[in-house]
Design an enzyme around this catalytic site. Sequence first.
Site, mmCIF file in Angstrom:
data_model
loop_
_atom_site.group_PDB
_atom_site.id
_atom_site.type_symbol
_atom_site.label_atom_id
_atom_site.label_comp_id
_atom_site.label_asym_id
_atom_site.label_seq_id
_atom_site.Cartn_x
_atom_site.Cartn_y
_atom_site.Cartn_z
ATOM 1 N N LYS A 1 0.837 -1.201 0.000
ATOM 2 C CA LYS A 1 0.000 0.000 0.000
ATOM 3 C C LYS A 1 0.873 1.253 0.000
ATOM 4 C CE LYS A 1 -3.935 -1.648 2.735
ATOM 5 N NZ LYS A 1 -4.981 -1.536 1.711
ATOM 6 N N ARG B 1 -10.278 -11.414 2.244
ATOM 7 C CA ARG B 1 -11.160 -12.469 1.727
ATOM 8 C C ARG B 1 -10.484 -13.838 1.820
ATOM 9 N NH1 ARG B 1 -11.603 -9.448 -3.985
ATOM 10 N NH2 ARG B 1 -11.431 -7.714 -2.533
HETATM 11 N N1 BES Z 1 -7.971 -3.609 4.438
HETATM 12 C C1 BES Z 1 -8.241 -3.204 3.107
HETATM 13 C C2 BES Z 1 -9.576 -2.507 2.963
HETATM 14 C C3 BES Z 1 -9.757 -1.207 3.689
HETATM 15 C C4 BES Z 1 -9.618 -0.008 3.014
HETATM 16 C C5 BES Z 1 -10.130 -1.173 5.014
HETATM 17 C C6 BES Z 1 -9.812 1.180 3.672
HETATM 18 C C7 BES Z 1 -10.321 0.021 5.681
HETATM 19 C C8 BES Z 1 -10.173 1.196 4.995
HETATM 20 C C9 BES Z 1 -8.254 -4.415 2.194
HETATM 21 O O1 BES Z 1 -7.484 -5.486 2.571
HETATM 22 C C10 BES Z 1 -7.742 -3.944 0.871
HETATM 23 O O2 BES Z 1 -6.621 -3.560 0.804
HETATM 24 N N2 BES Z 1 -8.603 -3.989 -0.107
HETATM 25 C C11 BES Z 1 -8.268 -3.576 -1.418
HETATM 26 C C12 BES Z 1 -8.847 -4.608 -2.336
HETATM 27 C C13 BES Z 1 -8.363 -4.507 -3.725
HETATM 28 C C14 BES Z 1 -6.888 -4.837 -3.828
HETATM 29 C C15 BES Z 1 -9.201 -5.455 -4.557
HETATM 30 C C16 BES Z 1 -8.897 -2.221 -1.658
HETATM 31 O O3 BES Z 1 -9.979 -1.965 -1.125
HETATM 32 O O4 BES Z 1 -8.299 -1.408 -2.345
HETATM 33 ZN ZN ZN Z 2 -5.449 -5.344 1.946
#
Ligand code: BES
Ligand code: ZN
Length: 481
Positions: free
Chosen positions: A258, A332
């Site tokens: 990230k 997931r």
């Molecule tokens: N933990 C994140 C989702 C999240 C985003 C939680 C903002 C709280 C606040 C999750 O694991 C993630 O990174 N999701 C990605 C999914 C994508 C790679 C399909 C996302 O939401 O960008």
């Molecule tokens: Zn994630």
Amino acid sequence: MHIATSREPLATQKVDAVIVAATENFANELVEVDKLLGGHLVPLLEKRKFKGGVGSSQRVPTYGKLAASELIIVGAGERSDADLARAARHAGRTARSAGFASVALALGKVDQPQLTLENFVAGNYAYDKYKPEDGTTKPLENLVFIGGAPEEVIASAGIRARWQSFARDLVNAPAADLYPETLANKAKELECIEGVTVELWDFERCKAEGCVGIVAVGQGSDRPGYQIHVRYRHPDAKGHIALVGKGVTFDAGGLSIKPSPFMQTMRCDMGGSATVLAAIGAAAEAQLPLNIDCIIGAVENMLGGNAFKLGDILRYNNGVTVEIHNTDAEGRLVLADCLIKASNVEGVTDIIDAATLTGAAAIAVGPDYAALFTKDDALAGELLQAADAEAEYLWRLPLHQPYIQQLKGKWGSIKNLGGREGGATTAALFLQHFVDGPRWAHLDIAGSAFHEADHADYAAGATGEMVRTLVHFLESRAKGA
Ligand code: BES
Ligand code: ZN
Ligand code: ZN
């Protein structure tokens, strides 16, 4: 916080502040208090353009006219149950920022004293464990609830409020303090409640049992992952529910790392696990006549030398194989192991999972709402009704089956990434592959679990939203509803 009730007049309440709720019609509602303040209150509120909106408040000094040194008028909106609940939450929040130790709360006629009490406590919460001494605000010690409420109502409000705070403490804790092992130990502490047993699978056991999602995501961290299974059993159970939670104690994104600003708050990524742990804790403390299984996948999503990689293929215990296309879509993967396990628990009729799963859900419903996905209209109705009754925000989004084709795999059954559109739905559809048998609902709490900045209703950080909704849902099931 000690909660007492009182029918003594406002003028003689020996507290730091008296908090009174008023609507747009405050000139009529506040006649008595206005008199006590020599007729200065109503003109002052008019001058300050107080309109009675929920989330608004006015602080007024009492100059010795009341035993309390401050009077706070909070907006009561339309005086609906939900408006009064939010007024109470705002009152709690105001009391915390002002540093009051004792408050008398006079909201007028309240049909749901339990709801207002729970919300007052939720508003009064702040996480300042690490603040320097001069930056801390004291939590309230004594709340005097004017108008009164039965003992059992106060006790039950206390249970829900305390478990909501429990969830918020877990989520707010830095990832250096709260990692899979410490989360597992926290869960273990629930064993002191009658009817609760806790089984912890350490990382080796997860490997042996084929929890491939927990293992893949967890193997890039020096802190080993766990699967946590909390069981609550009651001899006269009226139903059997499984709760499943995402317990990613820190989500760096893995090799699909990230960007730093997105990583800043990712200690909140175990919010789902905190929510379900709190819900089973509250249900057990209240000794609800239910059987509940709570299953959590606890891992850190890091980038160590053994981190899982793009192109890896996981073979789950239910036979589904998953291609990894993005290591940041890890929640997931971890939930999948837990949903398979929940589906296999004898007697479970419904599975509810909670997870900070997708940024897409937060974009869709904004920071106040959690998103609900389920095929089952009756279950959706129960959960939406529970959220309403607790003055929490929950909104149903489509679990639109045709989007499943976005997940189609090339090498395996499915991939862990959908297209750009409908990201919260494709994540939910991914989870659907691992539920077999029971009814199932998924709560994506990515938006509402944690707010980086202060919010009208909640201090900065974790909100604990959906804890009380789940407890309410469980209570309804326990009544056989
Ligand atoms: N933990 C994140 C989702 C999240 C985003 C939680 C903002 C709280 C606040 C999750 O694991 C993630 O990174 N999701 C990605 C999914 C994508 C790679 C399909 C996302 O939401 O960008
Ligand atoms: Zn994630
Ligand atoms: Zn995540």
